[in-house]
Write a protein that holds these residues in place. Structure first.
Motif, mmCIF file in Angstrom:
data_model
loop_
_atom_site.group_PDB
_atom_site.id
_atom_site.type_symbol
_atom_site.label_atom_id
_atom_site.label_comp_id
_atom_site.label_asym_id
_atom_site.label_seq_id
_atom_site.Cartn_x
_atom_site.Cartn_y
_atom_site.Cartn_z
ATOM 1 N N THR A 25 58.748 43.612 16.737
ATOM 2 C CA THR A 25 59.421 43.947 17.987
ATOM 3 C C THR A 25 58.764 43.172 19.121
ATOM 4 O O THR A 25 57.539 43.159 19.264
ATOM 5 C CB THR A 25 59.336 45.450 18.272
ATOM 6 N N VAL A 26 59.576 42.513 19.894
ATOM 7 C CA VAL A 26 59.095 41.711 21.011
ATOM 8 C C VAL A 26 59.376 42.486 22.290
ATOM 9 O O VAL A 26 60.511 42.892 22.544
ATOM 10 C CB VAL A 26 59.800 40.335 21.040
ATOM 11 N N VAL A 27 58.342 42.686 23.059
ATOM 12 C CA VAL A 27 58.478 43.405 24.322
ATOM 13 C C VAL A 27 58.334 42.382 25.442
ATOM 14 O O VAL A 27 57.322 41.693 25.538
ATOM 15 C CB VAL A 27 57.400 44.505 24.449
ATOM 16 N N ARG A 28 59.363 42.300 26.265
ATOM 17 C CA ARG A 28 59.323 41.384 27.396
ATOM 18 C C ARG A 28 59.232 42.207 28.673
ATOM 19 O O ARG A 28 60.045 43.098 28.910
ATOM 20 C CB ARG A 28 60.581 40.514 27.429
ATOM 21 N N LYS A 29 58.245 41.886 29.466
ATOM 22 C CA LYS A 29 58.113 42.575 30.741
ATOM 23 C C LYS A 29 57.520 41.605 31.749
ATOM 24 O O LYS A 29 56.847 40.633 31.389
ATOM 25 C CB LYS A 29 57.261 43.824 30.611
ATOM 26 N N LYS A 30 57.795 41.889 32.987
ATOM 27 C CA LYS A 30 57.260 41.066 34.058
ATOM 28 C C LYS A 30 55.896 41.608 34.439
ATOM 29 O O LYS A 30 55.733 42.807 34.634
ATOM 30 C CB LYS A 30 58.184 41.082 35.265
#
Length: 157
Positions: free
Chosen positions: A121-126
């Motif tokens: 699972t890839v979590v993208r956040k700023k």
């Protein structure tokens, strides 16, 4: 560990390596079954099992158990010979299919199940960093932006 156990382990290790070298040096065997082994496996073995079923039924009829009080049944060729014959034949066929015609010692499954692939699972956040490289949250960033815009006197239209 005693010295006798150590010597036994060394002897076993030497024997196993010698056996492995012997297997590697031996010419490869044919993986095909001979005609005699096929006849024995697919005809004589099921016939033997069916014959044993017929003999056991005959002995059961010939010497009935008096405790149950059941009347002895008569010999039935289908029940006493054919069913055990077919069960033994089905067993031999299933094992032959699983081992690839008896060419390997390990049985392969009849149905190959799909392998489970682990999903990443890839979590993208700023992520907001200040001038020093420290991480700051969004609320703090908004407050700092508001202070900067108030200090400069700029208004967005």
């Amino acid at each position: 560990m005693s010295t006798s156990t150590k010597s036994k382990n060394k002897a076993f290790t030497a024997l196993s390596t010698e056996e492995q070298q012997h297997r590697l040096a031996a010419p490869p065997r044919s993986k095909q079954m001979t005609i005699a082994s096929r006849v024995a496996l697919f005809f004589i073995f099921p016939t033997f099992v069916g014959g044993c079923g017929l003999i056991f039924s005959y002995v059961q009829i010939r010497f009935p158990d008096d405790d149950t009080g059941d009347t002895p049944k008569e010999l039935n060729f289908d029940r006493d010979f054919i069913y055990p014959f077919l069960m033994a034949l089905a067993l031999v066929v299933v094992i032959a299919i699983q081992t690839g015609g008896f060419s390997s010692y390990t049985a392969a499954p009849l149905v190959s199940w799909p392998k489970v692939v682990k999903q990443v699972t890839v979590v993208r956040k700023k992520v907001y960093l200040d001038d020093d490289g420290n991480e700051i949250d969004e609320a703090t960033v908004l407050k700092q932006l508001e202070k900067r815009t108030e200090g400069t006197g700029c208004k967005d239209d």
